[in-house]
Design an enzyme around this catalytic site. Sequence first.
Site, PDB file in Angstrom:
ATOM      1  N   TYR A  47      88.122  39.580  73.763  1.00 52.91           N
ATOM      2  CA  TYR A  47      89.221  39.151  72.889  1.00 52.91           C
ATOM      3  C   TYR A  47      90.524  39.492  73.596  1.00 52.91           C
ATOM      4  O   TYR A  47      90.846  40.679  73.768  1.00 52.91           O
ATOM      5  CB  TYR A  47      89.084  39.923  71.580  1.00 52.91           C
ATOM      6  CG  TYR A  47      90.154  39.763  70.536  1.00 52.91           C
ATOM      7  CD1 TYR A  47      90.091  38.745  69.595  1.00 52.91           C
ATOM      8  CD2 TYR A  47      91.205  40.679  70.446  1.00 52.91           C
ATOM      9  CE1 TYR A  47      91.045  38.632  68.596  1.00 52.91           C
ATOM     10  CE2 TYR A  47      92.167  40.566  69.442  1.00 52.91           C
ATOM     11  CZ  TYR A  47      92.072  39.537  68.528  1.00 52.91           C
ATOM     12  OH  TYR A  47      93.007  39.435  67.534  1.00 52.91           O
TER      13      TYR A  47
ATOM     14  N   THR B  92      96.296  41.560  73.732  1.00 56.60           N
ATOM     15  CA  THR B  92      97.314  42.505  74.231  1.00 56.60           C
ATOM     16  C   THR B  92      97.818  42.125  75.626  1.00 56.60           C
ATOM     17  O   THR B  92      97.054  41.635  76.461  1.00 56.60           O
ATOM     18  CB  THR B  92      96.699  43.926  74.267  1.00 56.60           C
ATOM     19  OG1 THR B  92      96.215  44.216  72.965  1.00 56.60           O
ATOM     20  CG2 THR B  92      97.722  44.974  74.672  1.00 56.60           C
ATOM     21  N   GLU B  93      99.105  42.371  75.831  1.00 58.67           N
ATOM     22  CA  GLU B  93      99.725  42.120  77.141  1.00 58.67           C
ATOM     23  C   GLU B  93     100.461  43.379  77.579  1.00 58.67           C
ATOM     24  O   GLU B  93     100.729  44.264  76.760  1.00 58.67           O
ATOM     25  CB  GLU B  93     100.720  40.960  77.027  1.00 58.67           C
ATOM     26  CG  GLU B  93     100.039  39.680  76.608  1.00 58.67           C
ATOM     27  CD  GLU B  93     100.962  38.470  76.661  1.00 58.67           C
ATOM     28  OE1 GLU B  93     102.161  38.631  76.978  1.00 58.67           O
ATOM     29  OE2 GLU B  93     100.460  37.376  76.384  1.00 58.67           O
TER      30      GLU B  93
ATOM     31  N   ARG C  14      89.098  45.676  60.846  1.00 57.91           N
ATOM     32  CA  ARG C  14      89.502  47.083  60.722  1.00 57.91           C
ATOM     33  C   ARG C  14      88.433  47.901  59.997  1.00 57.91           C
ATOM     34  O   ARG C  14      88.313  49.107  60.234  1.00 57.91           O
ATOM     35  CB  ARG C  14      90.872  47.176  60.047  1.00 57.91           C
ATOM     36  CG  ARG C  14      91.943  46.763  61.036  1.00 57.91           C
ATOM     37  CD  ARG C  14      93.325  46.695  60.500  1.00 57.91           C
ATOM     38  NE  ARG C  14      94.253  46.391  61.584  1.00 57.91           N
ATOM     39  CZ  ARG C  14      95.460  45.872  61.426  1.00 57.91           C
ATOM     40  NH1 ARG C  14      95.900  45.589  60.214  1.00 57.91           N
ATOM     41  NH2 ARG C  14      96.224  45.640  62.472  1.00 57.91           N
TER      42      ARG C  14
ATOM     43  N   GLN D 294      81.818  82.131  55.604  1.00 63.55           N
ATOM     44  CA  GLN D 294      82.601  81.252  54.716  1.00 63.55           C
ATOM     45  C   GLN D 294      83.856  80.705  55.397  1.00 63.55           C
ATOM     46  O   GLN D 294      84.173  79.522  55.285  1.00 63.55           O
ATOM     47  CB  GLN D 294      82.990  82.015  53.447  1.00 63.55           C
ATOM     48  CG  GLN D 294      83.603  81.122  52.398  1.00 63.55           C
ATOM     49  CD  GLN D 294      84.381  81.909  51.357  1.00 63.55           C
ATOM     50  OE1 GLN D 294      85.001  82.931  51.657  1.00 63.55           O
ATOM     51  NE2 GLN D 294      84.348  81.432  50.118  1.00 63.55           N
TER      52      GLN D 294
ATOM     53  N   GLY E 123      82.679  76.562  69.997  1.00 60.09           N
ATOM     54  CA  GLY E 123      83.290  77.542  70.900  1.00 60.09           C
ATOM     55  C   GLY E 123      83.264  77.045  72.339  1.00 60.09           C
ATOM     56  O   GLY E 123      83.483  75.863  72.608  1.00 60.09           O
TER      57      GLY E 123
ATOM     58  N   GLU F 112      92.944  48.044  67.861  1.00 56.74           N
ATOM     59  CA  GLU F 112      92.906  47.282  66.590  1.00 56.74           C
ATOM     60  C   GLU F 112      94.019  47.761  65.645  1.00 56.74           C
ATOM     61  O   GLU F 112      93.880  47.754  64.431  1.00 56.74           O
ATOM     62  CB  GLU F 112      91.507  47.418  65.975  1.00 56.74           C
ATOM     63  CG  GLU F 112      91.057  46.323  65.024  1.00 56.74           C
ATOM     64  CD  GLU F 112      91.245  44.908  65.520  1.00 56.74           C
ATOM     65  OE1 GLU F 112      91.405  44.685  66.745  1.00 56.74           O
ATOM     66  OE2 GLU F 112      91.266  44.009  64.675  1.00 56.74           O
ATOM     67  N   GLY F 113      95.149  48.169  66.249  1.00 57.94           N
ATOM     68  CA  GLY F 113      96.303  48.647  65.475  1.00 57.94           C
ATOM     69  C   GLY F 113      96.327  50.169  65.444  1.00 57.94           C
ATOM     70  O   GLY F 113      95.384  50.789  64.943  1.00 57.94           O
TER      71      GLY F 113
END
Length: 546
Positions: A126, A129-130, A247, A283, A345, A369-370
């Site tokens: 797809y 974008t440029e 989306r 906890q 860790g 996609e934004g």
Amino acid sequence: MPGLDAMSRIQTLESLKQYAKRRLPYEFLRKLDRDNEFPAAVLKEMYDPDVLGLHLLLIPEEYGGLGGSTFDIYRVCEALAHIDLGIATSVFATFLGADPLRVGGTKEQKQHWMNRIAEERLLVAYGATEPNAGSDLGALTTKAVHVVEDGKVVGYKITGNKQWISNGSVADLYTILARAPGGPSWFVIEKGTPGFKPNPHEDKHGIRLSDTAGLVLDEVFVPADRLIGGEEGLGLRQAQSVFGYTRVMVAAFGLGAGWEALETAIRYSQQRIQSGGPLSEKQGYMLKLIVPNAVRLEAARAHIEEVALRLDGGEEGLQTEGAVAKLSATEAGNRAAEDAIQALGGYGYTKDFPVEKIKRDVKITCIYEGTSEIMEMTIFRGRWREYMRSHGRCYEDLAVKMDGVHAACPNVGADSAALGLRALHRILEECRSQRLTHQQHVTMRLGAGIAQAETAAAFAHSAARDRYSETVRFDAETWRAMSRVYARETALDICHMGLKLVCGAGAGPAGLADALGLPAVVGKLAGSLADQDLIARKLSEVFPNR
Ligand SMILES: Cc1cc2nc3c(=O)[nH]c(=O)nc-3n(C[C@H](O)[C@H](O)[C@H](O)COP(=O)(O)OP(=O)(O)OC[C@H]3O[C@@H](n4cnc5c(N)ncnc54)[C@H](O)[C@@H]3O)c2cc1C
């Protein structure tokens, strides 16, 4: 959209799981990640109908596909993200690349190209974008000029550059957005077309095994029938029209990758002994690093499913809802992966455990996609229009709905969700009357707050049901506790955001905290600690250390 029946969907997901177990062990994925190598053979296998035939889900039955619903595709996207986000992205690029044809193609174009994608298992890319047109696609400079013969337009010559295109250097077929004389338009280009050249695969931070490349187009000739929809100037509208759906797919990526990291941390916490006992029994550890992430991810799931089912029910667009789903789920996934490293860790910081790779991979879901910032702006714009049109009623109406949910089911946090929505309504009104919505920071924070408030409402609504979706892995007691925790936090966050924005602009009227309902919100906090303890215990039961 009818989609697969539940049995076929579960079979598809199980086949995918088995395939990944057999073919995609972590060591193999880790090597591809290290070598920055695209697994072409894996993708071809995944598209082979005798193995998985995943690409068939996006193709309607009339063109030789399986016609998956949005819900089916959300499920598959989440499952793919559990396996590897690079592979998920490559599959997604085919879905996305075919979208301009699926939504905007003429009958003949759909017949021709969809059949070919299905039968020839084409990898699709797809190309929107440029280098100088990312978030602002309207700034695109790739040009498509008419080629005229005997006074008739017989084709186009396309010239320009595309950037960051998934499957860019490996695709068989490309959909390319270019500025035609009549405005931005999509074109279909096959690989190997003279003048069309992909750049080498980029060396990225994450999803390194997903091929990403720029494209160079130098007077690439395409015949007129490659103009998608047969009419110029529809490109941006065609791209916009699928945002609700696409989306949701990226939201599912955030959900799957986030849960994969978190499940690893939950299992690890049961075997890691520190200070005389397993971390899972500490906890402070569980309520800081594990529980809030599980809650955020499940809240996002509830919202994703609401949008998917609405789209499958025939509602069109839902771009704002898709943006809410993407923002909530991808930010939750990114945060979960970050905390999973901390939860492991020093081991989390090494490449021996997958959480380090997931953290690098999942970041992309907040960008492509934004970006998250564009989502915040989109959500604000979409909802502000509705707010003004409804004279401020829309959030009061949703709050009334939450009152109804609370009356029917008083233990899902719908009362807190309603308080959050009423606070949001009051903040929007303050911002309107004091003209604070002229400031971009204010609108973006409001966009984020709106996303959170709507997600809390979707979660409470879903948790109040008698029967849960096939995706919910917790009992009702736990899921409802999660919904309560999310709703309480949301109401508090919204009050906090409102006070910061309005008072920060020097415009806070006396008694604003009371007007936002802060005392009532605080009054609902009782029980939050006990709920989080319950969730911590249940997480260890649902994800035992094997
Ligand atoms: C791995 C990868 C795969 C991709 N795959 C594809 C693909 O298959 N097809 C395709 O067409 N594209 C693809 N993209 C492109 C992707 O969609 C864009 O990178 C994204 O939309 C952001 O555009 P940009 O990179 O130009 O950043 P910019 O738009 O320059 O944004 C930079 C920063 O500024 C912020 N920002 C932008 N505008 C504003 C504003 N008006 N106000 C405030 N803040 C703003 C953004 O949120 C971001 O934080 C891919 C990108 C990557 C990295």
